[in-house]
Design a protein around this motif. Structure first.
Motif, mmCIF file in Angstrom:
data_model
loop_
_atom_site.group_PDB
_atom_site.id
_atom_site.type_symbol
_atom_site.label_atom_id
_atom_site.label_comp_id
_atom_site.label_asym_id
_atom_site.label_seq_id
_atom_site.Cartn_x
_atom_site.Cartn_y
_atom_site.Cartn_z
ATOM 1 N N ALA A 269 0.838 -1.209 0.000
ATOM 2 C CA ALA A 269 0.000 0.000 0.000
ATOM 3 C C ALA A 269 0.869 1.254 0.000
ATOM 4 N N GLY A 270 0.611 2.130 -0.959
ATOM 5 C CA GLY A 270 1.365 3.387 -1.044
ATOM 6 C C GLY A 270 2.834 3.168 -1.346
ATOM 7 N N GLY A 271 3.196 1.954 -1.753
ATOM 8 C CA GLY A 271 4.601 1.671 -2.058
ATOM 9 C C GLY A 271 5.480 1.622 -0.816
ATOM 10 N N PHE A 272 4.886 1.269 0.339
ATOM 11 C CA PHE A 272 5.656 1.291 1.595
ATOM 12 C C PHE A 272 6.976 0.532 1.490
ATOM 13 N N VAL A 273 6.948 -0.658 0.893
ATOM 14 C CA VAL A 273 8.162 -1.480 0.883
ATOM 15 C C VAL A 273 9.270 -0.818 0.069
ATOM 16 N N PHE A 274 8.881 -0.033 -0.955
ATOM 17 C CA PHE A 274 9.903 0.694 -1.721
ATOM 18 C C PHE A 274 10.462 1.854 -0.896
ATOM 19 N N GLY A 275 9.566 2.511 -0.144
ATOM 20 C CA GLY A 275 10.019 3.562 0.765
ATOM 21 C C GLY A 275 10.971 3.002 1.812
ATOM 22 N N LEU A 276 10.672 1.791 2.263
ATOM 23 C CA LEU A 276 11.514 1.133 3.263
ATOM 24 C C LEU A 276 12.935 0.945 2.726
ATOM 25 N N VAL A 277 13.063 0.427 1.508
ATOM 26 C CA VAL A 277 14.413 0.147 1.000
ATOM 27 C C VAL A 277 15.124 1.420 0.537
ATOM 28 N N VAL A 278 14.384 2.410 0.030
ATOM 29 C CA VAL A 278 15.025 3.676 -0.367
ATOM 30 C C VAL A 278 15.620 4.361 0.867
ATOM 31 N N GLN A 279 14.819 4.450 1.935
ATOM 32 C CA GLN A 279 15.311 5.111 3.149
ATOM 33 C C GLN A 279 16.457 4.311 3.762
ATOM 34 N N HIS A 280 16.330 2.990 3.738
ATOM 35 C CA HIS A 280 17.381 2.136 4.280
ATOM 36 C C HIS A 280 18.703 2.375 3.549
ATOM 37 N N HIS B 271 19.623 5.075 1.860
ATOM 38 C CA HIS B 271 20.153 6.401 2.201
ATOM 39 C C HIS B 271 20.775 6.405 3.597
ATOM 40 N N GLN B 272 20.196 5.630 4.521
ATOM 41 C CA GLN B 272 20.772 5.574 5.868
ATOM 42 C C GLN B 272 22.149 4.916 5.831
ATOM 43 N N PRO C 119 11.728 19.816 0.774
ATOM 44 C CA PRO C 119 12.711 20.864 1.094
ATOM 45 C C PRO C 119 13.271 21.554 -0.162
ATOM 46 N N ARG C 120 13.372 22.869 -0.105
ATOM 47 C CA ARG C 120 14.085 23.630 -1.146
ATOM 48 C C ARG C 120 15.506 23.900 -0.652
ATOM 49 N N PRO C 121 16.419 24.190 -1.594
ATOM 50 C CA PRO C 121 17.811 24.427 -1.165
ATOM 51 C C PRO C 121 17.977 25.634 -0.241
ATOM 52 N N ASP C 122 17.024 26.559 -0.220
ATOM 53 C CA ASP C 122 17.182 27.697 0.699
ATOM 54 C C ASP C 122 16.505 27.433 2.049
ATOM 55 N N GLN C 123 15.998 26.196 2.253
ATOM 56 C CA GLN C 123 15.308 25.904 3.513
ATOM 57 C C GLN C 123 16.081 24.982 4.439
ATOM 58 N N ALA C 124 16.921 24.129 3.874
ATOM 59 C CA ALA C 124 17.625 23.157 4.724
ATOM 60 C C ALA C 124 18.840 22.603 3.992
ATOM 61 N N ASN C 125 19.851 22.258 4.768
ATOM 62 C CA ASN C 125 21.082 21.662 4.258
ATOM 63 C C ASN C 125 20.980 20.146 4.396
ATOM 64 N N LEU C 126 20.520 19.514 3.324
ATOM 65 C CA LEU C 126 20.291 18.062 3.302
ATOM 66 C C LEU C 126 20.933 17.470 2.052
ATOM 67 N N GLY C 127 21.106 16.152 2.076
ATOM 68 C CA GLY C 127 21.461 15.445 0.849
ATOM 69 C C GLY C 127 22.886 15.678 0.364
ATOM 70 N N HIS C 128 23.809 16.006 1.298
ATOM 71 C CA HIS C 128 25.228 16.140 0.934
ATOM 72 C C HIS C 128 25.431 17.165 -0.191
ATOM 73 N N ARG C 129 24.888 18.370 0.020
ATOM 74 C CA ARG C 129 25.201 19.464 -0.926
ATOM 75 C C ARG C 129 26.645 19.863 -0.747
ATOM 76 N N ALA C 130 27.072 19.911 0.501
ATOM 77 C CA ALA C 130 28.469 20.113 0.842
ATOM 78 C C ALA C 130 28.747 19.118 1.950
ATOM 79 N N THR D 263 14.549 12.438 1.322
ATOM 80 C CA THR D 263 13.540 11.382 1.364
ATOM 81 C C THR D 263 13.552 10.639 2.698
ATOM 82 N N ALA D 264 14.661 10.699 3.401
ATOM 83 C CA ALA D 264 14.816 9.917 4.625
ATOM 84 C C ALA D 264 14.726 10.790 5.871
ATOM 85 N N ILE D 265 13.998 11.927 5.766
ATOM 86 C CA ILE D 265 13.845 12.775 6.956
ATOM 87 C C ILE D 265 12.496 13.498 6.908
ATOM 88 N N ARG D 266 11.973 13.803 8.080
ATOM 89 C CA ARG D 266 10.736 14.565 8.286
ATOM 90 C C ARG D 266 10.714 14.895 9.770
#
Ligand SMILES: [Fe+2]
Length: 459
Positions: A132-143, A145-146, A351-362, A431-434
């Motif tokens: 449902a809602g692709g949960f299992v894909f969300g599980l492995v994508v977040q995993h 990234h972790q 998130p927009r790039p002017d809102q948070a430093n995520l995803g290894h921008r630097a 994708t792995a944060i909220r």
């Protein structure tokens, strides 16, 4: 009282899921695009060899997407044991018969091909909770990234230079003369809020269910504690004064001889990073920032930048600093309420790039004050990204918790062993944060990209 989380974002479509899977894989391959020797070596007993993480993400994908959700027979059942994180502690993993780098890449790419076939065939409206809602894909994508973030921590521990991409970040806020940043706090009004979520389709079991928590009013720091703030604690003898420490934290810093965040060293001092000091370009106190302190960041020495959030501190150090500052760490409920009961402090949009430093921008946190556009409704900034933030809370289940899809995801960690961290770091993928996301670790851990902010009761 704020409403529960606004209507959930539409369940991820197949195209979006495929894009997310590809993004996570591109990252894993980039971090492991290094000499084989660096992949198979163990850089620290705290970490797996990188080649273990690489094959493990594929094995996890095989277990959950191919076997559990897709009903496909195992590709390599004989390797399940090796890549089961519960069977072998990290320190023992180098002695396992691990797949070599080339074989690991072949294995995970073979799994991924079949995962895309399952995605093609799956019905995302299927009431089965894995689909449902692709949960299992969300599980492995977040995993994945972790594990990518874990790989970055491993590469930082390795001390190898030149492996990690750095980049540009927005400037911080100019500091007025005599102003102490840590004195800038925001007030969070008393009252109930909904903690956790029922609505976000890729949220984990430990974030559920949404439940009402009533809090008295409190103050929380507008920004994470900066290196400059933290240096004042060091300069004041904070590491040598038992008044600030929990007894077990005091015993630990004494026994280990800890006097600064991990990877820091003082001018002329021998330390963790001392062997690299000869390579630096200019001298101590007159360097930009630093105050006589240097840090090793991905194999390079640089002066400690005073305006960046402090990172690589343990929970014990965060707790001691807060007591020294006349404050305390926030509970995780206080941390989450300060985000306003939304998916992100600014609302439910990505998130927009002017809102948070995520995803290894630097490869570092951004200076304090760099993201006014990412502020929450009470005015707290940089809650998401930059550094994971230690809270005072133990990792415990919410009322009504139900383990899903397996007890080893969260349930076996509940108790009074792990402290909760919130908000993600510069190395965390969006994708792995909220705001409801809960991370947890031992209170002595310092290799993670963690810092903190303080809070205090009103009145
Ligand atoms: Fe894992």
């Amino acid at each position: 009282m704020r409403e529960r989380h606004a209507p959930p974002p539409p369940a991820a479509g197949k195209e979006l899921i495929a894009t997310e899977l590809a993004a996570a894989r591109a990252r894993s391959l980039a971090y492991t695009d290094v000499e084989d020797d660096l992949l198979v070596r163990q850089h620290s007993p705290l970490m797996s060899p990188l080649v273990w993480d690489l094959a493990h993400v594929g094995n996890y994908e095989e277990l959950w997407v191919l076997r559990a959700a897709g009903g496909i027979t195992p590709l390599r059942p004989e390797i399940d044991d090796i890549y089961d994180a519960f069977k072998h502690p990290r320190k023992d993993r180098p002695s396992l018969p691990l797949l070599g780098p080339a074989e690991a890449r072949r294995y995970i790419s073979g799994v991924r091909g079949r995962v895309l076939d399952v995605l093609d065939a799956v019905d995302l409206e299927d009431p089965d909770p894995l689909r449902a809602g692709g949960f299992v894909f969300g599980l492995v994508v977040q995993h994945e990234h972790q594990h990518d973030e874990t790989m970055l921590a491993t590469l930082q521990l390795s001390g190898e230079p030149g492996l990690i991409r750095d980049g540009e970040l927005p400037p911080g806020r100019a500091q007025e003369a005599g102003e102490t940043r840590s004195e800038d706090e925001v007030f969070v009004r008393p009252g109930p809020f909904f903690m956790g979520t029922d609505a976000l389709p890729w949220a984990y079991d430990n974030e559920r269910p949404s439940h009402l928590v009533d809090l008295p009013g409190y103050w929380i720091d507008r920004w994470p504690v900066s290196n400059g703030d933290y240096l004042a604690f060091i300069a004041d003898g904070g590491y040598d004064d038992p008044r600030w420490w929990r007894p077990e934290g005091w015993e630990w810093v004494r026994q280990k001889g800890i006097h600064a965040p991990l990877f820091w060293t003082r001018d002329g001092a021998e330390g963790d990073a001392g062997r690299h000091i000869g390579h630096r370009g200019n001298g101590g106190r007159r360097a930009a920032g630093g105050d006589g302190w240097w840090r090793r960041r991905f194999g390079r020495m640089e002066p400690v930048p005073l305006d960046e959030p402090v990172q690589h501190v343990s929970w014990y150090e965060a707790d001691a600093y807060a007591r020294w500052a006349g404050k305390r760490l926030p509970t995780e409920a206080e941390w989450e309420k300060a985000c306003g009961g939304r998916r992100f402090p600014w609302g439910d949009a990505d998130p927009r790039p002017d809102q948070a430093n995520l995803g290894h921008r630097a490869a570092r946190p951004a200076p304090v004050g760099a993201y006014p556009a990412g502020a929450g409704p009470y005015g707290a900034e940089q809650m998401i990204g930059d550094v994971w933030e230690w809270t005072s809370s133990w990792f415990q289940p919410y009322p009504g918790f139900r383990s899903f899809p397996y007890p080893e995801y969260s349930e076996v960690f509940f108790g009074e062993t792990y402290r909760v961290l919130r908000g993600g770091s510069w190395a965390t993928h969006p994708t792995a944060i909220r705001t409801t996301f809960r991370n947890w670790d031992y209170p002595i851990r310092r290799q993670i990209f963690a810092g903190f902010r303080c809070a205090r009761a009103a009145g």
